[in-house]
Design a protein around this motif. Structure first.
Motif, PDB file in Angstrom:
ATOM      1  N   ALA A  44      44.050 -34.557  53.515  1.00  0.00           N
ATOM      2  CA  ALA A  44      43.211 -34.981  54.407  1.00  0.00           C
ATOM      3  C   ALA A  44      42.583 -34.370  55.309  1.00  0.00           C
ATOM      4  CB  ALA A  44      43.871 -36.236  54.926  1.00  0.00           C
ATOM      5  N   GLY A  45      42.718 -32.955  55.353  1.00  0.00           N
ATOM      6  CA  GLY A  45      42.212 -31.972  56.252  1.00  0.00           C
ATOM      7  C   GLY A  45      42.938 -32.085  57.626  1.00  0.00           C
ATOM      8  N   GLY A  46      44.300 -32.437  57.288  1.00  0.00           N
ATOM      9  CA  GLY A  46      44.982 -32.163  58.777  1.00  0.00           C
ATOM     10  C   GLY A  46      45.204 -30.862  59.417  1.00  0.00           C
ATOM     11  N   ALA A  47      45.683 -30.881  60.651  1.00  0.00           N
ATOM     12  CA  ALA A  47      45.731 -29.674  61.343  1.00  0.00           C
ATOM     13  C   ALA A  47      47.113 -29.237  61.144  1.00  0.00           C
ATOM     14  CB  ALA A  47      45.523 -30.017  62.765  1.00  0.00           C
ATOM     15  N   PHE A  48      47.579 -27.725  61.220  1.00  0.00           N
ATOM     16  CA  PHE A  48      48.916 -27.279  60.805  1.00  0.00           C
ATOM     17  C   PHE A  48      49.029 -26.380  61.982  1.00  0.00           C
ATOM     18  CE2 PHE A  48      47.908 -28.946  56.892  1.00  0.00           C
ATOM     19  CZ  PHE A  48      49.106 -28.989  56.333  1.00  0.00           C
ATOM     20  N   LEU A  49      50.408 -26.324  62.557  1.00  0.00           N
ATOM     21  CA  LEU A  49      50.817 -25.358  63.378  1.00  0.00           C
ATOM     22  C   LEU A  49      50.990 -23.917  62.853  1.00  0.00           C
ATOM     23  CD1 LEU A  49      53.579 -27.613  64.926  1.00  0.00           C
ATOM     24  CD2 LEU A  49      51.345 -27.218  65.577  1.00  0.00           C
ATOM     25  N   ALA A  50      51.180 -23.128  63.620  1.00  0.00           N
ATOM     26  CA  ALA A  50      51.154 -21.875  63.199  1.00  0.00           C
ATOM     27  C   ALA A  50      52.416 -21.441  62.472  1.00  0.00           C
ATOM     28  CB  ALA A  50      51.414 -20.752  64.564  1.00  0.00           C
ATOM     29  N   ASP A  51      53.583 -22.102  62.469  1.00  0.00           N
ATOM     30  CA  ASP A  51      54.857 -21.675  61.573  1.00  0.00           C
ATOM     31  C   ASP A  51      54.432 -22.748  60.232  1.00  0.00           C
ATOM     32  OD1 ASP A  51      55.130 -24.385  62.350  1.00  0.00           O
ATOM     33  OD2 ASP A  51      56.880 -24.293  63.342  1.00  0.00           O
ATOM     34  N   GLY A  52      53.634 -23.273  60.137  1.00  0.00           N
ATOM     35  CA  GLY A  52      53.329 -23.807  58.475  1.00  0.00           C
ATOM     36  C   GLY A  52      53.513 -25.422  58.490  1.00  0.00           C
ATOM     37  N   ALA A  53      54.298 -25.850  59.817  1.00  0.00           N
ATOM     38  CA  ALA A  53      54.518 -27.356  59.886  1.00  0.00           C
ATOM     39  C   ALA A  53      53.328 -28.174  59.986  1.00  0.00           C
ATOM     40  CB  ALA A  53      55.698 -27.410  60.920  1.00  0.00           C
ATOM     41  N   SER A  54      53.266 -29.294  59.511  1.00  0.00           N
ATOM     42  CA  SER A  54      52.161 -30.030  60.044  1.00  0.00           C
ATOM     43  C   SER A  54      52.383 -30.937  61.171  1.00  0.00           C
ATOM     44  CB  SER A  54      51.776 -30.913  58.958  1.00  0.00           C
ATOM     45  OG  SER A  54      52.683 -32.098  58.980  1.00  0.00           O
ATOM     46  N   MET A  55      51.206 -31.324  61.773  1.00  0.00           N
ATOM     47  CA  MET A  55      51.309 -32.187  63.245  1.00  0.00           C
ATOM     48  C   MET A  55      51.738 -33.488  62.718  1.00  0.00           C
ATOM     49  SD  MET A  55      48.512 -30.193  65.704  1.00  0.00           S
ATOM     50  CE  MET A  55      48.984 -31.022  66.936  1.00  0.00           C
ATOM     51  N   LEU A  56      52.904 -33.830  62.388  1.00  0.00           N
ATOM     52  CA  LEU A  56      53.012 -34.932  61.933  1.00  0.00           C
ATOM     53  C   LEU A  56      53.648 -36.010  63.175  1.00  0.00           C
ATOM     54  CD1 LEU A  56      55.526 -34.156  58.874  1.00  0.00           C
ATOM     55  CD2 LEU A  56      53.117 -34.932  58.673  1.00  0.00           C
ATOM     56  N   ALA A  57      53.341 -37.241  63.036  1.00  0.00           N
ATOM     57  CA  ALA A  57      53.622 -38.158  64.019  1.00  0.00           C
ATOM     58  C   ALA A  57      54.917 -38.762  63.862  1.00  0.00           C
ATOM     59  CB  ALA A  57      52.602 -39.100  64.361  1.00  0.00           C
ATOM     60  N   GLY A  58      55.614 -39.324  65.092  1.00  0.00           N
ATOM     61  CA  GLY A  58      56.735 -39.992  64.938  1.00  0.00           C
ATOM     62  C   GLY A  58      57.985 -39.076  64.698  1.00  0.00           C
ATOM     63  N   PRO A  59      59.061 -39.638  64.089  1.00  0.00           N
ATOM     64  CA  PRO A  59      60.269 -38.810  63.739  1.00  0.00           C
ATOM     65  C   PRO A  59      60.097 -37.642  63.096  1.00  0.00           C
ATOM     66  CG  PRO A  59      60.719 -41.250  63.717  1.00  0.00           C
ATOM     67  CD  PRO A  59      59.191 -40.923  63.792  1.00  0.00           C
ATOM     68  N   LEU A  60      59.376 -37.578  61.865  1.00  0.00           N
ATOM     69  CA  LEU A  60      59.155 -36.589  61.080  1.00  0.00           C
ATOM     70  C   LEU A  60      58.506 -35.436  61.881  1.00  0.00           C
ATOM     71  CD1 LEU A  60      57.722 -38.307  57.890  1.00  0.00           C
ATOM     72  CD2 LEU A  60      60.198 -37.393  58.219  1.00  0.00           C
ATOM     73  N   GLY A  61      57.843 -35.578  62.597  1.00  0.00           N
ATOM     74  CA  GLY A  61      57.102 -34.646  63.635  1.00  0.00           C
ATOM     75  C   GLY A  61      58.185 -33.773  64.414  1.00  0.00           C
ATOM     76  N   ALA A  62      59.370 -34.494  64.553  1.00  0.00           N
ATOM     77  CA  ALA A  62      60.263 -33.874  65.632  1.00  0.00           C
ATOM     78  C   ALA A  62      61.207 -33.108  64.532  1.00  0.00           C
ATOM     79  CB  ALA A  62      61.151 -34.964  66.179  1.00  0.00           C
ATOM     80  N   LEU A  63      61.048 -33.019  63.212  1.00  0.00           N
ATOM     81  CA  LEU A  63      62.259 -32.312  62.610  1.00  0.00           C
ATOM     82  C   LEU A  63      61.881 -30.870  62.469  1.00  0.00           C
ATOM     83  CD1 LEU A  63      62.210 -34.708  59.283  1.00  0.00           C
ATOM     84  CD2 LEU A  63      63.974 -34.440  61.325  1.00  0.00           C
ATOM     85  N   PRO A  64      62.812 -29.926  62.291  1.00  0.00           N
ATOM     86  CA  PRO A  64      62.384 -28.475  62.186  1.00  0.00           C
ATOM     87  C   PRO A  64      61.559 -28.215  61.087  1.00  0.00           C
ATOM     88  CG  PRO A  64      64.867 -29.092  62.421  1.00  0.00           C
ATOM     89  CD  PRO A  64      64.222 -30.286  62.007  1.00  0.00           C
ATOM     90  N   PRO A  65      60.941 -26.921  61.057  1.00  0.00           N
ATOM     91  CA  PRO A  65      59.867 -26.727  59.930  1.00  0.00           C
ATOM     92  C   PRO A  65      60.611 -26.628  58.641  1.00  0.00           C
ATOM     93  CG  PRO A  65      59.754 -25.150  61.903  1.00  0.00           C
ATOM     94  CD  PRO A  65      60.784 -25.993  62.376  1.00  0.00           C
ATOM     95  N   LEU A  66      59.890 -26.596  57.567  1.00  0.00           N
ATOM     96  CA  LEU A  66      60.424 -26.968  56.428  1.00  0.00           C
ATOM     97  C   LEU A  66      61.097 -25.664  56.035  1.00  0.00           C
ATOM     98  CD1 LEU A  66      57.951 -28.496  53.986  1.00  0.00           C
ATOM     99  CD2 LEU A  66      60.236 -29.065  54.335  1.00  0.00           C
ATOM    100  N   LEU A  67      60.922 -24.309  56.463  1.00  0.00           N
ATOM    101  CA  LEU A  67      61.524 -23.212  56.058  1.00  0.00           C
ATOM    102  C   LEU A  67      62.902 -23.307  56.702  1.00  0.00           C
ATOM    103  CD1 LEU A  67      58.621 -20.477  56.346  1.00  0.00           C
ATOM    104  CD2 LEU A  67      59.937 -21.285  54.155  1.00  0.00           C
ATOM    105  N   THR A  68      62.944 -23.818  57.867  1.00  0.00           N
ATOM    106  CA  THR A  68      64.181 -23.829  58.667  1.00  0.00           C
ATOM    107  C   THR A  68      65.082 -24.831  57.955  1.00  0.00           C
ATOM    108  OG1 THR A  68      63.328 -23.224  60.777  1.00  0.00           O
ATOM    109  CG2 THR A  68      65.342 -24.311  60.694  1.00  0.00           C
ATOM    110  N   GLN A  69      64.717 -25.919  57.477  1.00  0.00           N
ATOM    111  CA  GLN A  69      65.269 -27.087  56.590  1.00  0.00           C
ATOM    112  C   GLN A  69      65.570 -26.239  55.388  1.00  0.00           C
ATOM    113  OE1 GLN A  69      64.208 -31.093  56.706  1.00  0.00           O
ATOM    114  NE2 GLN A  69      61.995 -30.507  58.066  1.00  0.00           N
ATOM    115  N   GLU A  70      64.964 -25.707  54.692  1.00  0.00           N
ATOM    116  CA  GLU A  70      65.501 -24.914  53.390  1.00  0.00           C
ATOM    117  C   GLU A  70      66.449 -23.964  53.597  1.00  0.00           C
ATOM    118  OE1 GLU A  70      62.391 -23.726  49.728  1.00  0.00           O
ATOM    119  OE2 GLU A  70      62.872 -22.185  51.249  1.00  0.00           O
ATOM    120  N   ARG A  71      66.466 -23.191  54.573  1.00  0.00           N
ATOM    121  CA  ARG A  71      67.446 -22.463  54.937  1.00  0.00           C
ATOM    122  C   ARG A  71      68.892 -23.115  55.275  1.00  0.00           C
ATOM    123  NH1 ARG A  71      63.651 -18.957  57.254  1.00  0.00           N
ATOM    124  NH2 ARG A  71      63.846 -20.237  59.328  1.00  0.00           N
ATOM    125  N   LEU A  72      68.781 -24.388  56.007  1.00  0.00           N
ATOM    126  CA  LEU A  72      69.997 -25.159  56.010  1.00  0.00           C
ATOM    127  C   LEU A  72      70.550 -25.615  54.985  1.00  0.00           C
ATOM    128  CD1 LEU A  72      68.893 -27.054  59.356  1.00  0.00           C
ATOM    129  CD2 LEU A  72      70.563 -25.082  59.213  1.00  0.00           C
TER     130      LEU A  72
END
Length: 288
Positions: free
Chosen positions: A167-195
């Motif tokens: 949809a042409g959404g904006a992304f942060l420098a670390d690769g995470a999208s600017m998701l609204a709500g609880p999903l936006g509060a989660l760590p970046p995907l690369l961090t979650q993958e390491r975990l």
């Protein structure tokens, strides 16, 4: 102090911290805004209910003269491990977004063993060998359950990221999208993958110890050598699946959907082994 009071104090402390993190990390949080991690007093405060919760589990599984075990103890142990894991990993990563759900679920899990104490076990359960084998198995199953829930959460976030990209959404420098709500509060995907792979590695070690103690203590616990039955077959297949997953991650960099498929496959095999072991345990308890 009566155990029910300790259960209530632990649950209240978890719930209060979950509410605090909800208000400070999730509620009305601007998209893309990131906190600087746990404050020292927050880190210390989490240790209070964590210690109370751990003491209750120890009293039920090791200090009690009569061992009782059921779904309530399994859920309580799983949530205690989840809070402990995220607390330890928060020393290295910013995991503020993971705290509210983990603490809230732990608040619900603390009183469960008091409300549903489970079925009394036979005399064989008083042995240290059985308790060691049971606790190792419970820890391994719990960590793998946390891992699969973590993997499913990652899959949800990844799907939302692809939708935002389309949809042409904006992304942060670390690769995470600017998701609204609880999903936006989660760590970046690369961090979650390491975990996720740290969870799987820790659970794999515990599963290895579970199989080893089962082989070593089978005759002393149940009066017969280990048999290659339904439970053993699926446990070994699950162990081999997670071993291949960790090897694929190390040598070939497996990630994303490939890692998720292997994780799901290993978990299903482990679940089949667990169902078999629970059935066998019920038969043994019924005979006593």
């Amino acid at each position: 102090m009566p155990d029910i009071v300790i259960h209530a104090l632990g649950a209240a402390a978890y719930a209060g911290l979950a509410w605090h993190f909800w208000n400070t990390r999730w509620h009305a949080r601007p998209a893309g805004d990131a906190s600087s991690g746990l404050r020292p007093w927050e880190r210390a405060a989490i240790l209070v209910p964590l210690a109370l919760h751990g003491a209750l589990l120890y009293a039920d599984l090791f200090a009690a003269t009569e061992l009782r075990f059921g779904f309530a103890h399994a859920l309580s142990t799983m949530l205690w491990l989840a809070v402990l894991f995220y607390w330890i990993e928060s020393l290295f990563y910013n995991l503020d977004g993971m705290q509210p759900p983990a603490l809230a679920l732990a608040a619900l899990a603390v009183p469960l063993p008091a409300l549903f104490p489970g079925r009394a076990s036979g005399a064989y359960a008083a042995s240290l060998e059985f308790k060691l084998h049971l606790v190792l198995a419970m820890l391994a199953y719990s960590l793998f359950t946390i891992a699969i829930l973590h993997a499913l959460l990652m899959a949800l976030v990844e799907r939302r990221l692809h939708q935002a990209r389309g949809a042409g959404g904006a992304f942060l420098a670390d690769g995470a999208s600017m998701l609204a709500g609880p999903l936006g509060a989660l760590p970046p995907l690369l961090t979650q993958e390491r975990l996720l792979f740290r969870l799987i590695a820790a659970a794999f070690v515990l599963l290895t110890c579970t199989l080893a103690t089962g082989i070593a203590f089978s005759e002393s616990l149940f009066g017969r050598p280990l048999r290659f039955d339904h439970k053993t077959l699926f446990a070994v297949l699950s162990w081999a699946t997670f071993a291949l997953l960790l090897a694929g991650r190390h040598f070939y960099g497996w990630r994303g959907r490939t890692a998720l498929r292997w994780t799901l496959s290993g978990f299903v095999l482990l679940l089949l082994a667990y169902v078999g072991s629970r059935f066998a345990l019920e038969v043994i308890l019924g005979r006593n």
